[in-house]
Write a protein that holds these residues in place. Sequence first.
Motif, mmCIF file in Angstrom:
data_model
loop_
_atom_site.group_PDB
_atom_site.id
_atom_site.type_symbol
_atom_site.label_atom_id
_atom_site.label_comp_id
_atom_site.label_asym_id
_atom_site.label_seq_id
_atom_site.Cartn_x
_atom_site.Cartn_y
_atom_site.Cartn_z
ATOM 1 N N VAL A 104 -11.226 -23.631 20.528
ATOM 2 C CA VAL A 104 -10.304 -23.509 21.651
ATOM 3 C C VAL A 104 -8.938 -23.128 21.110
ATOM 4 O O VAL A 104 -8.452 -23.711 20.144
ATOM 5 C CB VAL A 104 -10.215 -24.843 22.434
ATOM 6 C CG1 VAL A 104 -9.299 -24.693 23.625
ATOM 7 C CG2 VAL A 104 -11.602 -25.290 22.881
ATOM 8 N N ALA A 105 -8.305 -22.130 21.715
ATOM 9 C CA ALA A 105 -6.995 -21.674 21.254
ATOM 10 C C ALA A 105 -5.970 -22.800 21.366
ATOM 11 O O ALA A 105 -6.059 -23.661 22.221
ATOM 12 C CB ALA A 105 -6.550 -20.481 22.088
ATOM 13 N N ASP A 106 -4.981 -22.792 20.455
ATOM 14 C CA ASP A 106 -3.967 -23.840 20.447
ATOM 15 C C ASP A 106 -2.819 -23.538 21.402
ATOM 16 O O ASP A 106 -2.145 -24.450 21.857
ATOM 17 C CB ASP A 106 -3.414 -24.024 19.032
ATOM 18 C CG ASP A 106 -4.448 -24.627 18.092
ATOM 19 O OD1 ASP A 106 -5.276 -25.420 18.583
ATOM 20 O OD2 ASP A 106 -4.421 -24.300 16.894
ATOM 21 N N GLN B 44 -10.008 -31.122 36.263
ATOM 22 C CA GLN B 44 -10.996 -30.054 36.413
ATOM 23 C C GLN B 44 -10.650 -28.829 35.568
ATOM 24 O O GLN B 44 -11.545 -28.050 35.217
ATOM 25 C CB GLN B 44 -11.126 -29.675 37.886
ATOM 26 C CG GLN B 44 -11.705 -30.805 38.725
ATOM 27 C CD GLN B 44 -11.848 -30.449 40.185
ATOM 28 O OE1 GLN B 44 -11.195 -29.536 40.680
ATOM 29 N NE2 GLN B 44 -12.682 -31.175 40.889
ATOM 30 N N LEU B 45 -9.372 -28.670 35.215
ATOM 31 C CA LEU B 45 -8.992 -27.542 34.364
ATOM 32 C C LEU B 45 -9.602 -27.674 32.967
ATOM 33 O O LEU B 45 -9.900 -26.673 32.328
ATOM 34 C CB LEU B 45 -7.473 -27.445 34.264
ATOM 35 C CG LEU B 45 -6.729 -27.149 35.569
ATOM 36 C CD1 LEU B 45 -5.220 -27.139 35.336
ATOM 37 C CD2 LEU B 45 -7.190 -25.828 36.161
ATOM 38 N N GLY B 46 -9.786 -28.902 32.515
ATOM 39 C CA GLY B 46 -10.391 -29.112 31.212
ATOM 40 C C GLY B 46 -11.876 -28.805 31.178
ATOM 41 O O GLY B 46 -12.473 -28.692 30.100
ATOM 42 N N LEU B 47 -12.489 -28.678 32.356
ATOM 43 C CA LEU B 47 -13.908 -28.351 32.446
ATOM 44 C C LEU B 47 -14.144 -26.863 32.690
ATOM 45 O O LEU B 47 -15.281 -26.388 32.581
ATOM 46 C CB LEU B 47 -14.560 -29.148 33.586
ATOM 47 C CG LEU B 47 -14.526 -30.668 33.459
ATOM 48 C CD1 LEU B 47 -15.054 -31.313 34.735
ATOM 49 C CD2 LEU B 47 -15.334 -31.138 32.262
ATOM 50 N N ALA B 48 -13.088 -26.128 33.023
ATOM 51 C CA ALA B 48 -13.252 -24.742 33.463
ATOM 52 C C ALA B 48 -13.878 -23.865 32.382
ATOM 53 O O ALA B 48 -14.829 -23.118 32.640
ATOM 54 C CB ALA B 48 -11.904 -24.168 33.896
ATOM 55 N N ILE C 85 -19.880 -36.611 29.555
ATOM 56 C CA ILE C 85 -19.818 -35.197 29.936
ATOM 57 C C ILE C 85 -18.363 -34.728 30.007
ATOM 58 O O ILE C 85 -18.024 -33.625 29.591
ATOM 59 C CB ILE C 85 -20.513 -34.973 31.280
ATOM 60 C CG1 ILE C 85 -21.999 -35.300 31.148
ATOM 61 C CG2 ILE C 85 -20.330 -33.537 31.773
ATOM 62 C CD1 ILE C 85 -22.722 -35.441 32.456
ATOM 63 N N LEU C 86 -17.493 -35.598 30.535
ATOM 64 C CA LEU C 86 -16.084 -35.243 30.674
ATOM 65 C C LEU C 86 -15.403 -35.079 29.317
ATOM 66 O O LEU C 86 -14.528 -34.223 29.154
ATOM 67 C CB LEU C 86 -15.347 -36.309 31.489
ATOM 68 C CG LEU C 86 -15.717 -36.399 32.971
ATOM 69 C CD1 LEU C 86 -15.234 -37.712 33.558
ATOM 70 C CD2 LEU C 86 -15.118 -35.223 33.736
ATOM 71 N N ALA C 87 -15.797 -35.887 28.345
ATOM 72 C CA ALA C 87 -15.153 -35.829 27.031
ATOM 73 C C ALA C 87 -15.656 -34.625 26.251
ATOM 74 O O ALA C 87 -16.858 -34.385 26.184
ATOM 75 C CB ALA C 87 -15.449 -37.112 26.251
ATOM 76 N N PRO C 88 -14.758 -33.834 25.644
ATOM 77 C CA PRO C 88 -15.204 -32.684 24.838
ATOM 78 C C PRO C 88 -15.992 -33.169 23.645
ATOM 79 O O PRO C 88 -15.687 -34.198 23.049
ATOM 80 C CB PRO C 88 -13.886 -32.019 24.405
ATOM 81 C CG PRO C 88 -12.862 -33.107 24.505
ATOM 82 C CD PRO C 88 -13.297 -33.993 25.639
ATOM 83 N N ARG D 228 -9.248 -32.555 25.614
ATOM 84 C CA ARG D 228 -9.317 -33.954 25.155
ATOM 85 C C ARG D 228 -8.865 -34.921 26.246
ATOM 86 O O ARG D 228 -9.351 -36.041 26.339
ATOM 87 C CB ARG D 228 -8.467 -34.140 23.902
ATOM 88 C CG ARG D 228 -9.014 -33.495 22.648
ATOM 89 C CD ARG D 228 -8.332 -34.052 21.412
ATOM 90 N NE ARG D 228 -6.888 -33.843 21.423
ATOM 91 C CZ ARG D 228 -6.285 -32.772 20.925
ATOM 92 N NH1 ARG D 228 -7.024 -31.782 20.403
ATOM 93 N NH2 ARG D 228 -4.973 -32.668 20.953
ATOM 94 N N TRP D 229 -7.912 -34.483 27.064
ATOM 95 C CA TRP D 229 -7.363 -35.360 28.107
ATOM 96 C C TRP D 229 -8.208 -35.370 29.379
ATOM 97 O O TRP D 229 -7.913 -36.117 30.296
ATOM 98 C CB TRP D 229 -5.939 -34.903 28.443
ATOM 99 C CG TRP D 229 -4.899 -35.446 27.507
ATOM 100 C CD1 TRP D 229 -4.847 -35.304 26.152
ATOM 101 C CD2 TRP D 229 -3.753 -36.229 27.868
ATOM 102 N NE1 TRP D 229 -3.733 -35.922 25.639
ATOM 103 C CE2 TRP D 229 -3.044 -36.495 26.669
ATOM 104 C CE3 TRP D 229 -3.240 -36.702 29.067
ATOM 105 C CZ2 TRP D 229 -1.872 -37.238 26.649
ATOM 106 C CZ3 TRP D 229 -2.060 -37.435 29.049
ATOM 107 C CH2 TRP D 229 -1.386 -37.701 27.851
ATOM 108 N N THR D 230 -9.236 -34.559 29.450
ATOM 109 C CA THR D 230 -10.005 -34.435 30.679
ATOM 110 C C THR D 230 -10.471 -35.779 31.240
ATOM 111 O O THR D 230 -10.223 -36.088 32.418
ATOM 112 C CB THR D 230 -11.210 -33.496 30.470
ATOM 113 O OG1 THR D 230 -10.722 -32.188 30.192
ATOM 114 C CG2 THR D 230 -12.086 -33.438 31.716
ATOM 115 N N PRO D 231 -11.158 -36.641 30.469
ATOM 116 C CA PRO D 231 -11.614 -37.905 31.055
ATOM 117 C C PRO D 231 -10.470 -38.828 31.456
ATOM 118 O O PRO D 231 -10.574 -39.580 32.429
ATOM 119 C CB PRO D 231 -12.487 -38.514 29.957
ATOM 120 C CG PRO D 231 -12.044 -37.860 28.690
ATOM 121 C CD PRO D 231 -11.596 -36.484 29.069
#
Length: 429
Positions: free
Chosen positions: A6-8, A333-337, A401-404, A294-297
């Motif tokens: 994933v790009a920084d 939801q942006l972290g899952l896109a 699932i939410l956690a990368p 990383r912050w998704t969950p």
Amino acid sequence: MSAPKVADRPATFRDVFAVTEFRVVFASYGIFMIGETVKMLALSVLVYERTGSGLLAALAYVTGFLPHALGGLFLLALADRWPARALIVGYDLVRLVMVVVLATGALSPSAMLGLVAVVALFGPVSSASRTALLPEMLRGDAYVLGRSLLTVAAGGTQVAGFAVGGLLLGLVGPYGALWLTAATCGLSALLVRFGLTHRPGRVGRAGDGPRAGAFRETLRVNRQLLTDRRIRGLLLAQWLPGSLLVGAEGVAVPYAADLGPGASAGVLLMAGAGGMLVGDLLVGRFMAPARRERWTPWLALLLGVPMLAFLARPALLPAAALFAVATAGFAYQLGLARRFLDAVPEARRGQAFGLVSTGMMAAQGLAAAGAGALSEVLAPGVVMAGAGAASLLATLVLWPILAPGGRRHPARPAEPTPTAPGPAVTADH
């Protein structure tokens, strides 16, 4: 298998709006949303004036929701078969004809509702086509920011639509508002027709043979998407934590009424919309892609935690602040896109994005209805806290699932042809 890098650096607004076609999609979508909001308001007022029925007026306001869900279940295959530009323009033109017919006043109220319901069946096909265009015009993190901006546009233009609709109803009445809505349909169609490049349907690009009917094809691919464990998990992760929170919105009116005179549910609902827009903007624009994932969950947890305070029945302003903080969590939801985009085959992007929207609408409707039913026997504050607790529980269950880097399954070959029976749809990387 290792996770894709994933790009920084997060994409910027300049990166996204530098793409001409995205500007066209963004502008046409905003015009579409304003027109839809004004149409719903005008139709609701018109039906009430002609029938005096509050129930029919409410049905007029939400009459497109259930047909939208049905269209998503049975017609989404068209989003990948037909060119996106033709689908979006075609739906705008169908809406234009519908609104003109409504504006003439020639139909009875029941016929008006029936016409709106039939046209709404094709709404998810157009919506899915528009969403599936984004990864073709925006690369890397620009795609995630582009999706965030469309969410912001939806919320902002709905607020504008309510304001414009109320003004128009006072100035020109419901029929005049409908004629002006017809103009928005035409303007949106013109922008898309002359602003987007023609692209063939994704299924057609694969050189497939004879195709099944859209109804059977939609059911078959929906079944494949839902039986693939990775895709099913990502669908549930997008549907449940946020949709369960929507139950709290369903009892905002009785909660405000219980607070006494001067308390307005509008303040709560506006705070909720504002929190969602701010969360999407901040997370989508200023959080680096890897950190966002990383912050998704944790962002999903934010949906439920503030709502637990409603057990204490906070006053209007503290309640609005809690609601705004909670809805900022929708940015999870942006972290899952990107993960969802990676998980579905390119030839099925339209249907996959449409299934996300369809499931979300169904889950939100059920959550709001369930909360409304509970408010008949429980205090509204308890129901709102219960909605937060349900969202928290869903987040905890879906945490792997939410956690990368959480629950992953090996990639398998994508389906051999888009129409032949075969293995479940899987990741294509």
